[in-house]
Design a protein around this motif. Structure first.
Motif, PDB file in Angstrom:
ATOM      1  N   ASP A 176     -45.497  50.148  14.430  1.00 37.97           N
ATOM      2  CA  ASP A 176     -45.592  49.655  15.795  1.00 37.97           C
ATOM      3  C   ASP A 176     -45.470  50.815  16.785  1.00 37.97           C
ATOM      4  O   ASP A 176     -45.064  51.926  16.419  1.00 37.97           O
ATOM      5  CB  ASP A 176     -44.497  48.626  16.068  1.00 37.97           C
ATOM      6  N   GLU A 177     -45.790  50.545  18.031  1.00 34.94           N
ATOM      7  CA  GLU A 177     -45.735  51.600  19.031  1.00 34.94           C
ATOM      8  C   GLU A 177     -45.278  51.048  20.371  1.00 34.94           C
ATOM      9  O   GLU A 177     -45.491  49.863  20.678  1.00 34.94           O
ATOM     10  CB  GLU A 177     -47.092  52.276  19.206  1.00 34.94           C
ATOM     11  N   CYS A 178     -44.608  51.898  21.133  1.00 39.54           N
ATOM     12  CA  CYS A 178     -44.202  51.564  22.497  1.00 39.54           C
ATOM     13  C   CYS A 178     -44.733  52.643  23.435  1.00 39.54           C
ATOM     14  O   CYS A 178     -44.693  53.840  23.115  1.00 39.54           O
ATOM     15  CB  CYS A 178     -42.684  51.475  22.625  1.00 39.54           C
ATOM     16  N   ILE A 179     -45.217  52.203  24.577  1.00 38.70           N
ATOM     17  CA  ILE A 179     -45.748  53.124  25.577  1.00 38.70           C
ATOM     18  C   ILE A 179     -44.915  52.969  26.852  1.00 38.70           C
ATOM     19  O   ILE A 179     -44.824  51.880  27.424  1.00 38.70           O
ATOM     20  CB  ILE A 179     -47.225  52.828  25.878  1.00 38.70           C
ATOM     21  N   LEU A 180     -44.309  54.059  27.278  1.00 35.50           N
ATOM     22  CA  LEU A 180     -43.534  54.085  28.511  1.00 35.50           C
ATOM     23  C   LEU A 180     -44.381  54.739  29.598  1.00 35.50           C
ATOM     24  O   LEU A 180     -44.863  55.850  29.425  1.00 35.50           O
ATOM     25  CB  LEU A 180     -42.232  54.867  28.323  1.00 35.50           C
ATOM     26  N   THR A 181     -44.556  54.034  30.702  1.00 39.50           N
ATOM     27  CA  THR A 181     -45.284  54.581  31.852  1.00 39.50           C
ATOM     28  C   THR A 181     -44.302  54.758  33.000  1.00 39.50           C
ATOM     29  O   THR A 181     -43.568  53.834  33.350  1.00 39.50           O
ATOM     30  CB  THR A 181     -46.426  53.643  32.290  1.00 39.50           C
ATOM     31  N   MET A 182     -44.296  55.947  33.580  1.00 39.95           N
ATOM     32  CA  MET A 182     -43.443  56.235  34.724  1.00 39.95           C
ATOM     33  C   MET A 182     -44.325  56.562  35.923  1.00 39.95           C
ATOM     34  O   MET A 182     -45.200  57.405  35.833  1.00 39.95           O
ATOM     35  CB  MET A 182     -42.504  57.409  34.425  1.00 39.95           C
ATOM     36  N   ASP A 187     -48.182  46.013  18.163  1.00 40.07           N
ATOM     37  CA  ASP A 187     -48.269  46.155  16.706  1.00 40.07           C
ATOM     38  C   ASP A 187     -49.746  46.258  16.328  1.00 40.07           C
ATOM     39  O   ASP A 187     -50.420  45.250  16.111  1.00 40.07           O
ATOM     40  CB  ASP A 187     -47.622  44.935  16.047  1.00 40.07           C
ATOM     41  N   PRO A 188     -50.283  47.465  16.255  1.00 40.88           N
ATOM     42  CA  PRO A 188     -51.711  47.633  15.964  1.00 40.88           C
ATOM     43  C   PRO A 188     -52.113  47.028  14.619  1.00 40.88           C
ATOM     44  O   PRO A 188     -53.219  46.494  14.480  1.00 40.88           O
ATOM     45  CB  PRO A 188     -51.905  49.155  15.963  1.00 40.88           C
ATOM     46  N   GLY A 189     -51.224  47.105  13.618  1.00 37.33           N
ATOM     47  CA  GLY A 189     -51.544  46.538  12.311  1.00 37.33           C
ATOM     48  C   GLY A 189     -51.723  45.040  12.371  1.00 37.33           C
ATOM     49  O   GLY A 189     -52.693  44.491  11.839  1.00 37.33           O
ATOM     50  N   TYR A 190     -50.805  44.360  13.041  1.00 31.58           N
ATOM     51  CA  TYR A 190     -50.902  42.908  13.179  1.00 31.58           C
ATOM     52  C   TYR A 190     -52.144  42.519  13.975  1.00 31.58           C
ATOM     53  O   TYR A 190     -52.862  41.566  13.636  1.00 31.58           O
ATOM     54  CB  TYR A 190     -49.649  42.370  13.853  1.00 31.58           C
ATOM     55  N   GLU A 191     -52.415  43.274  15.031  1.00 25.52           N
ATOM     56  CA  GLU A 191     -53.577  42.973  15.864  1.00 25.52           C
ATOM     57  C   GLU A 191     -54.878  43.160  15.085  1.00 25.52           C
ATOM     58  O   GLU A 191     -55.874  42.481  15.356  1.00 25.52           O
ATOM     59  CB  GLU A 191     -53.568  43.859  17.104  1.00 25.52           C
ATOM     60  N   ALA A 192     -54.862  44.068  14.107  1.00 25.72           N
ATOM     61  CA  ALA A 192     -56.061  44.313  13.308  1.00 25.72           C
ATOM     62  C   ALA A 192     -56.116  43.432  12.058  1.00 25.72           C
ATOM     63  O   ALA A 192     -57.050  43.537  11.262  1.00 25.72           O
ATOM     64  CB  ALA A 192     -56.122  45.782  12.910  1.00 25.72           C
ATOM     65  N   GLY A 193     -55.072  42.612  11.847  1.00 29.15           N
ATOM     66  CA  GLY A 193     -55.031  41.743  10.679  1.00 29.15           C
ATOM     67  C   GLY A 193     -54.674  42.458   9.401  1.00 29.15           C
ATOM     68  O   GLY A 193     -54.958  41.970   8.301  1.00 29.15           O
ATOM     69  N   ALA A 194     -54.033  43.622   9.514  1.00 29.38           N
ATOM     70  CA  ALA A 194     -53.657  44.397   8.327  1.00 29.38           C
ATOM     71  C   ALA A 194     -52.261  44.979   8.527  1.00 29.38           C
ATOM     72  O   ALA A 194     -52.068  46.184   8.567  1.00 29.38           O
ATOM     73  CB  ALA A 194     -54.660  45.521   8.084  1.00 29.38           C
ATOM     74  N   ASN A 195     -51.286  44.094   8.648  1.00 34.61           N
ATOM     75  CA  ASN A 195     -49.923  44.520   8.924  1.00 34.61           C
ATOM     76  C   ASN A 195     -49.341  45.320   7.763  1.00 34.61           C
ATOM     77  O   ASN A 195     -49.710  45.134   6.601  1.00 34.61           O
ATOM     78  CB  ASN A 195     -49.041  43.296   9.183  1.00 34.61           C
ATOM     79  N   GLU A 196     -48.412  46.226   8.083  1.00 32.84           N
ATOM     80  CA  GLU A 196     -47.761  47.020   7.057  1.00 32.84           C
ATOM     81  C   GLU A 196     -46.945  46.106   6.134  1.00 32.84           C
ATOM     82  O   GLU A 196     -46.439  45.070   6.551  1.00 32.84           O
ATOM     83  CB  GLU A 196     -46.846  48.074   7.692  1.00 32.84           C
ATOM     84  N   GLU A 197     -46.815  46.515   4.883  1.00 32.68           N
ATOM     85  CA  GLU A 197     -46.193  45.666   3.864  1.00 32.68           C
ATOM     86  C   GLU A 197     -44.790  45.226   4.238  1.00 32.68           C
ATOM     87  O   GLU A 197     -44.411  44.072   4.021  1.00 32.68           O
ATOM     88  CB  GLU A 197     -46.174  46.418   2.525  1.00 32.68           C
ATOM     89  N   SER A 198     -43.994  46.153   4.818  1.00 31.55           N
ATOM     90  CA  SER A 198     -42.602  45.825   5.123  1.00 31.55           C
ATOM     91  C   SER A 198     -42.415  45.299   6.538  1.00 31.55           C
ATOM     92  O   SER A 198     -41.286  45.042   6.952  1.00 31.55           O
ATOM     93  CB  SER A 198     -41.733  47.075   4.929  1.00 31.55           C
ATOM     94  N   ASP A 199     -43.518  45.148   7.266  1.00 26.70           N
ATOM     95  CA  ASP A 199     -43.446  44.646   8.630  1.00 26.70           C
ATOM     96  C   ASP A 199     -43.688  43.144   8.612  1.00 26.70           C
ATOM     97  O   ASP A 199     -44.810  42.674   8.462  1.00 26.70           O
ATOM     98  CB  ASP A 199     -44.495  45.345   9.498  1.00 26.70           C
ATOM     99  N   THR A 200     -42.605  42.384   8.733  1.00 29.55           N
ATOM    100  CA  THR A 200     -42.713  40.920   8.685  1.00 29.55           C
ATOM    101  C   THR A 200     -42.756  40.300  10.070  1.00 29.55           C
ATOM    102  O   THR A 200     -42.827  39.079  10.208  1.00 29.55           O
ATOM    103  CB  THR A 200     -41.523  40.331   7.916  1.00 29.55           C
ATOM    104  N   LEU A 201     -42.696  41.135  11.115  1.00 28.99           N
ATOM    105  CA  LEU A 201     -42.703  40.641  12.485  1.00 28.99           C
ATOM    106  C   LEU A 201     -44.128  40.637  13.021  1.00 28.99           C
ATOM    107  O   LEU A 201     -44.836  41.641  12.941  1.00 28.99           O
ATOM    108  CB  LEU A 201     -41.811  41.525  13.372  1.00 28.99           C
ATOM    109  N   ASN A 202     -44.549  39.499  13.541  1.00 25.84           N
ATOM    110  CA  ASN A 202     -45.880  39.405  14.126  1.00 25.84           C
ATOM    111  C   ASN A 202     -45.831  39.907  15.567  1.00 25.84           C
ATOM    112  O   ASN A 202     -45.512  39.174  16.487  1.00 25.84           O
ATOM    113  CB  ASN A 202     -46.392  37.956  14.093  1.00 25.84           C
ATOM    114  N   GLY A 203     -46.143  41.173  15.734  1.00 20.03           N
ATOM    115  CA  GLY A 203     -46.028  41.810  17.035  1.00 20.03           C
ATOM    116  C   GLY A 203     -44.928  42.850  17.025  1.00 20.03           C
ATOM    117  O   GLY A 203     -44.375  43.190  15.980  1.00 20.03           O
TER     118      GLY A 203
END
Length: 208
Positions: A197-203, A93-109
């Motif tokens: 938020d973002e997910c990275i899949l590595t194969m 969750d880049p927003g949470y990590e930067a201390g500026a979470n999106e308004e509707s994102d209530t999940l930390n991470g």
């Protein structure tokens, strides 16, 4: 790699009997030019171009969006037995990590986001050979991958940490490349908590 054996000594021993006397003759020759050459394995992956980094990136996703892509596996070497694919998924969750979470994102991470990234399909086909490991995932269902979280379909969370083994290898000297196709959809039931938020899949593909 060339392996040159030690000089090969060929010994011939001839015993002659004459007037009660034994004589021994030995002839030793060196055989040269025997070379043992090991085969080579050189896995080369393309995605409609020489660089595959970030080729399968989808930004500003909303639930229901999907992304598909294809990898082509080639063996530039002379031998191969099988391929192993290892999967790993990291969500953040880049927003949470930067201390500026999106308004509707209530999940930390971003824990659990990978459960909403559905693997719609995954196929592995040895092109042109008539040999196929077939549909590894079809319509979200798989006979070789376990639905570990029990949500009724294969998702990126199910792939995380697993290895698919004994898959057909691409043919040597670029004969019979492998077509690996995959489609992922952001499931319609994903909650607002994953906004931004973002997910990275590595194969990781291993030619054995």
């Amino acid at each position: 790699m060339k392996v040159i054996p030690s000089v090969l000594l060929i010994s011939f021993v001839l015993l002659l009997a004459s007037a009660g006397t034994w004589a021994s003759l030995t002839d030793v020759e060196a055989a040269s030019g025997e070379v043992v050459t090991a085969g080579t394995m050189d896995l080369y992956i393309t995605d409609n171009g020489p660089i595959i980094d970030h080729e399968w990136t989808l930004t500003h996703m909303i639930p229901g969006d999907s992304k598909s892509g294809q990898l082509n596996l080639h063996n530039n070497g002379t031998v191969a037995d099988h391929v192993e694919i290892t999967f790993s998924t990291v969500c953040r969750d880049p927003g949470y990590e930067a201390g500026a979470n999106e308004e509707s994102d209530t999940l930390n991470g971003a824990d659990g986001m990978d459960k909403y990234l559905k693997v719609v399909s995954m196929s592995y086909i040895k092109y042109g050979s008539g040999i196929s490991s077939g549909n590894l995932v079809k319509d979200g269902v798989s006979s070789v991958i376990t639905d570990r979280n029990g949500n009724g379909y294969i998702d990126l969370a199910d792939l995380n940490g697993i290895t698919l083994d004994n898959l057909d290898a691409p043919g040597p000297m670029q004969t019979y490349p492998i077509d690996f196709d995959m489609e992922v959809r952001f499931d319609e039931s994903a909650p607002n908590d994953y906004q931004g938020d973002e997910c990275i899949l590595t194969m990781k593909f291993d030619l054995k």
